[in-house]
Design an enzyme around this catalytic site. Structure first.
Site, PDB file in Angstrom:
ATOM      1  N   ASN A 210      -7.794   7.426  -4.732  1.00  0.00           N
ATOM      2  CA  ASN A 210      -6.915   7.879  -3.646  1.00  0.00           C
ATOM      3  C   ASN A 210      -7.711   8.667  -2.610  1.00  0.00           C
ATOM      4  OD1 ASN A 210      -4.818   6.696  -4.988  1.00  0.00           O
ATOM      5  ND2 ASN A 210      -4.075   8.582  -5.919  1.00  0.00           N
ATOM      6  N   TYR A 216     -11.965   6.577   3.846  1.00  0.00           N
ATOM      7  CA  TYR A 216     -12.218   5.307   4.539  1.00  0.00           C
ATOM      8  C   TYR A 216     -11.578   5.303   5.923  1.00  0.00           C
ATOM      9  CZ  TYR A 216     -10.779   0.459   5.581  1.00  0.00           C
ATOM     10  OH  TYR A 216     -10.507  -0.723   6.201  1.00  0.00           O
ATOM     11  N   GLY A 253       3.452   0.768  -0.729  1.00  0.00           N
ATOM     12  CA  GLY A 253       2.083   0.943  -1.259  1.00  0.00           C
ATOM     13  C   GLY A 253       1.368   2.019  -0.457  1.00  0.00           C
ATOM     14  N   ASP A 278       5.198   3.964  -3.769  1.00  0.00           N
ATOM     15  CA  ASP A 278       3.997   3.518  -4.497  1.00  0.00           C
ATOM     16  C   ASP A 278       4.364   3.542  -5.970  1.00  0.00           C
ATOM     17  OD1 ASP A 278       1.133   3.263  -5.476  1.00  0.00           O
ATOM     18  OD2 ASP A 278       0.739   3.499  -3.335  1.00  0.00           O
ATOM     19  N   HIS A 321      -4.468  -6.977   1.504  1.00  0.00           N
ATOM     20  CA  HIS A 321      -5.863  -7.404   1.254  1.00  0.00           C
ATOM     21  C   HIS A 321      -6.243  -7.267  -0.228  1.00  0.00           C
ATOM     22  CE1 HIS A 321      -8.387  -3.409   1.544  1.00  0.00           C
ATOM     23  NE2 HIS A 321      -7.298  -3.236   0.842  1.00  0.00           N
ATOM     24  N   GLU A 350      -4.173  -3.967   9.049  1.00  0.00           N
ATOM     25  CA  GLU A 350      -5.286  -4.551   8.285  1.00  0.00           C
ATOM     26  C   GLU A 350      -6.331  -5.113   9.226  1.00  0.00           C
ATOM     27  OE1 GLU A 350      -5.423  -6.407   4.811  1.00  0.00           O
ATOM     28  OE2 GLU A 350      -3.565  -5.623   3.943  1.00  0.00           O
ATOM     29  N   GLU A 377     -10.245  -9.975   2.873  1.00  0.00           N
ATOM     30  CA  GLU A 377      -9.886  -9.604   4.237  1.00  0.00           C
ATOM     31  C   GLU A 377      -9.523 -10.926   4.919  1.00  0.00           C
ATOM     32  OE1 GLU A 377      -9.870  -6.218   5.274  1.00  0.00           O
ATOM     33  OE2 GLU A 377     -10.029  -6.231   3.101  1.00  0.00           O
TER      34      GLU A 377
HETATM   35  C1  LIG Z   1      -5.724  -0.086  -1.140  1.00  0.00           C
HETATM   36  S1  LIG Z   1      -4.495   1.056  -1.520  1.00  0.00           S
HETATM   37  C2  LIG Z   1      -3.776   1.408   0.058  1.00  0.00           C
HETATM   38  C3  LIG Z   1      -3.066   2.717   0.075  1.00  0.00           C
HETATM   39  C4  LIG Z   1      -2.543   3.176   1.432  1.00  0.00           C
HETATM   40  N1  LIG Z   1      -1.623   2.230   2.007  1.00  0.00           N
HETATM   41  C5  LIG Z   1      -3.689   3.484   2.365  1.00  0.00           C
HETATM   42  O1  LIG Z   1      -3.961   2.700   3.271  1.00  0.00           O
HETATM   43  O2  LIG Z   1      -4.371   4.498   2.160  1.00  0.00           O
HETATM   44  C6  LIG Z   1      -3.257   0.048  -2.264  1.00  0.00           C
HETATM   45  C7  LIG Z   1      -2.084   0.825  -2.818  1.00  0.00           C
HETATM   46  O3  LIG Z   1      -1.196  -0.094  -3.462  1.00  0.00           O
HETATM   47  C8  LIG Z   1      -0.655   0.570  -4.595  1.00  0.00           C
HETATM   48  N2  LIG Z   1      -0.129  -0.442  -5.533  1.00  0.00           N
HETATM   49  C9  LIG Z   1      -0.834  -1.288  -6.333  1.00  0.00           C
HETATM   50  N3  LIG Z   1       0.019  -2.055  -7.027  1.00  0.00           N
HETATM   51  C10 LIG Z   1       1.282  -1.683  -6.657  1.00  0.00           C
HETATM   52  C11 LIG Z   1       2.577  -2.148  -7.005  1.00  0.00           C
HETATM   53  N4  LIG Z   1       2.758  -3.140  -7.875  1.00  0.00           N
HETATM   54  N5  LIG Z   1       3.639  -1.559  -6.396  1.00  0.00           N
HETATM   55  C12 LIG Z   1       3.474  -0.552  -5.499  1.00  0.00           C
HETATM   56  N6  LIG Z   1       2.253  -0.082  -5.124  1.00  0.00           N
HETATM   57  C13 LIG Z   1       1.186  -0.644  -5.701  1.00  0.00           C
HETATM   58  C14 LIG Z   1      -1.810   1.357  -5.131  1.00  0.00           C
HETATM   59  O4  LIG Z   1      -1.368   2.405  -5.984  1.00  0.00           O
HETATM   60  C15 LIG Z   1      -2.470   1.863  -3.848  1.00  0.00           C
HETATM   61  O5  LIG Z   1      -1.951   3.113  -3.444  1.00  0.00           O
END
Ligand SMILES: C[S@@+](CC[C@H](N)C(=O)[O-])C[C@H]1O[C@@H](n2cnc3c(N)ncnc32)[C@H](O)[C@@H]1O
Length: 414
Positions: A210, A216, A253, A278, A321, A350, A377
Site C-alpha cells: 500500500n 508511485y 479497489g 477495497d 491493469h 491508467e 498495461e
Molecule cells: C494496484 S492497487 C491500486 C490501488 C489504488 N486504486 C491506487 O491507485 O493506489 C489494486 C487494489 O485492488 C485491490 N483489490 C485486489 N483484489 C480485489 C478485489 N477482489 N476486490 C476489491 N479490491 C481488490 C487491492 O487490495 C489494491 O488496493
C-alpha cells in the site's frame, strides 16, 4: 540449435567489448548542455526527455558487456542492498543523522547489524552513486538515500521487479503470453496457488505494498488538478444535490483512499459522499483521522454485485491493469450494472501506451504486470477492445496528462 536459430555467432566478441557508440557522444553532450540551460522550472516532460538523452549518452560510452553486467549484477545488487537497508532501519537512521559523513562502524553499532555486511552493502551503493563515498567505510547520504526513509519510498520485496526466476523458460507456457491469473509466472516462481495480493498478505507485505502504491503516484499531475480534466464541467455540474446521502464518487479497489482524499483537497465543495471500496483487510486499516472523515470506507469484492447504485462516478485507478481481459471485463460489468443511464460515469485512471515511443515506466510496469499477475498495461486499442467491444460501454473521451502520465478514460452507458 535453439528455437530453430543457428547457434554459430554472427557477431564477434569485439562488438560486446567496444564502446557502443563513441562517435555519438560529443553531440549528445552538447544537446544535454543546451537542454539543461533552457530547462523551464517545473517542466517535467522536458526534464524527463533530457534524462532519457543522458541514458543514451551513458549507453553510448559503455560497452555492451558493461551494460549486461549492470543489468544482471549491479542493479539487482542495488535492489538487494536497498531492501537490507529498509529492513534494518538504515535509511531512517542516516536521514536522522543528517547530511554529514557517516561511518559504517557507527551505523552498524547503532543498528545492531554486522559491520562487515553493512560495509559490503554500502560499498556497492557508493560504487553505483546512490551514496557519496567520502572515505574508507564512510558515506554521506544523497537525496535518493534520504528519500528511502519515507514509507512511500518503501522498496519491500513486494515491490519486486519481474525476477529472472519468474520469467525463466521452465515456467508453464514459457514463450507464450500468460493469460490467466493461475498461470502468472510469479506463482510458478513462488510455487504457490495464491495470487499476488493473497501472497503479499500471507507474507505480511500488504502495508508495504500500500505504501509503494502511495509512492508511485507522487510527483505526477493528478487528473483532478487544474489543466488536466475539467472536473467542474465533467462531473460536478449535473451531480445530484437532492440528498446528502447521494454518492458522488466510488473508488473501486481504492486501497486506503489516497485518490479520494486528493480529490477532496482539490474539490472540497463537490456534492455527495466519497466512498472507498477495497478488500476488508485493506479498508479495515484506514485509520480514523480528521482527514479521513471525508471518506466512507466500504469493504467490497469487486467481482461481486456493486452495492452502490447510481453514483455520479465510479472510479478505478491501477485496478484493471492487475487483471487479464476476461477478469477485467467481469469487474467492469459489475460497475456497468450499477450505473444510472445518462448520469453515471466510469472513470479509469491508467496508462494508455502509445503505438511507438512508449515511456520506460509504462513498458516496465507492463512486464511487472505480466510476471506478477498475467496482466498488462493497455494500449489505446486494447482499451477500446476491453471497454467498448467486450463490456459494451462507450468511451466518451480519453483525457491525456502528457507523456508518461496516466490518462483518465471517461466512459458512459451506450
Ligand atoms: C494496484 S492497487 C491500486 C490501488 C489504488 N486504486 C491506487 O491507485 O493506489 C489494486 C487494489 O485492488 C485491490 N483489490 C485486489 N483484489 C480485489 C478485489 N477482489 N476486490 C476489491 N479490491 C481488490 C487491492 O487490495 C489494491 O488496493
Amino acid at each position: 540449435m535453439a528455437n530453430g536459430i543457428e547457434e554459430k555467432p554472427t557477431v564477434t566478441v569485439a562488438t560486446a567489448t567496444s564502446p557502443s557508440d563513441l562517435a555519438a557522444v560529443p553531440q549528445l553532450i552538447k544537446e544535454l548542455a543546451d537542454g539543461v540551460s533552457s530547462l523551464e522550472p517545473g517542466c517535467n516532460e522536458a526534464r524527463q526527455a533530457l534524462a532519457i538523452k543522458a541514458r543514451t549518452l551513458m549507453q553510448a560510452l559503455e560497452t555492451p558487456r558493461e551494460t549486461m553486467i549492470k543489468h544482471c549484477w549491479a542493479q539487482p545488487a542495488v535492489y538487494a542492498a536497498i531492501l537490507c537497508g529498509n529492513e534494518c532501519g538504515l535509511w531512517k537512521l542516516m536521514a536522522k543523522n543528517g547530511d554529514k559523513p557517516q561511518k559504517v562502524k557507527e551505523l552498524a553499532c547503532a543498528l545492531g547489524v554486522d559491520p562487515v555486511l553493512l560495509s559490503r552493502l554500502l560499498r556497492h551503493l557508493g560504487a553505483m552513486g546512490y551514496l557519496l563515498e567520502v572515505g574508507e567505510d564512510e558515506y554521506k547520504p544523497t537525496s535518493f538515500s534520504l528519500s528511502l526513509s519515507l514509507p512511500i519510498m518503501n522498496a519491500s520485496p513486494w515491490a519486486a521487479p519481474p525476477s529472472s526466476t519468474s520469467m525463466n523458460t521452465s515456467a508453464p507456457g514459457a514463450g507464450r503470453t500468460p493469460r490467466t491469473p493461475r498461470t502468472a509466472p510469479l506463482m510458478h516462481a513462488h510455487k504457490t496457488d495464491l495470487n499476488y495480493f493473497a501472497l503479499a498478505q500471507s507474507r505480511g507485505y500488504l502495508e508495504d505494498f500500500n505504501n509503494h502504491m502511495g509512492g508511485y503516484r507522487q510527483g505526477r499531475l493528478p487528473w483532478m488538478a487544474p489543466g488536466f480534466v475539467p472536473v467542474q464541467e465533467v462531473l460536478i455540474e449535473g451531480a445530484d444535490r437532492s440528498s446528502p446521502d447521494a454518492v458522488f464518487m466510488v473508488d473501486v479497489g481504492g486501497c486506503l483512499g489516497h485518490d479520494l482524499l486528493e480529490f477532496h483537497r482539490y474539490h472540497p465543495a463537490a456534492p455527495g459522499k466519497l466512498v472507498v471500496q477495497d478488500l476488508p483487510q485493506v479498508v479495515g486499516s484506514i485509520a480514523p483521522s480528521e482527514e479521513n472523515r471525508a471518506l466512507t470506507a466500504m469493504p467490497h469484492n469487486f467481482f461481486d454485485e456493486q452495492p452502490v447504485q447510481g453514483a455520479r462516478a465510479y472510479y478505478m485507478h491501477s485496478v484493471l491493469h492487475d487483471w487479464p481481459d476476461e477478469r477485467a471485463e467481469a469487474i467492469v460489468k459489475r460497475v456497468k450494472a450499477a450505473m444510472r443511464p445518462g448520469y453515471s460515469k466510469l472513470l479509469i485512471n491508467e496508462n494508455v501506451i502509445p503505438r511507438t515511443d512508449a515511456y520506460w515506466e509504462m513498458s516496465a510496469l507492463d512486464l511487472v504486470m505480466l510476471t506478477q499477475l498475467s496482466a498488462q498495461e493497455r494500449t489505446e486499442s486494447d482499451w477500446y477492445d476491453l471497454l467498448e467491444r467486450r463490456c459494451g460501454l462507450k468511451i466518451a473521451k480519453i483525457w491525456s496528462g502528457g507523456r508518461g502520465v496516466e490518462s483518465l478514460i471517461e466512459c458512459e452507458l451506450k
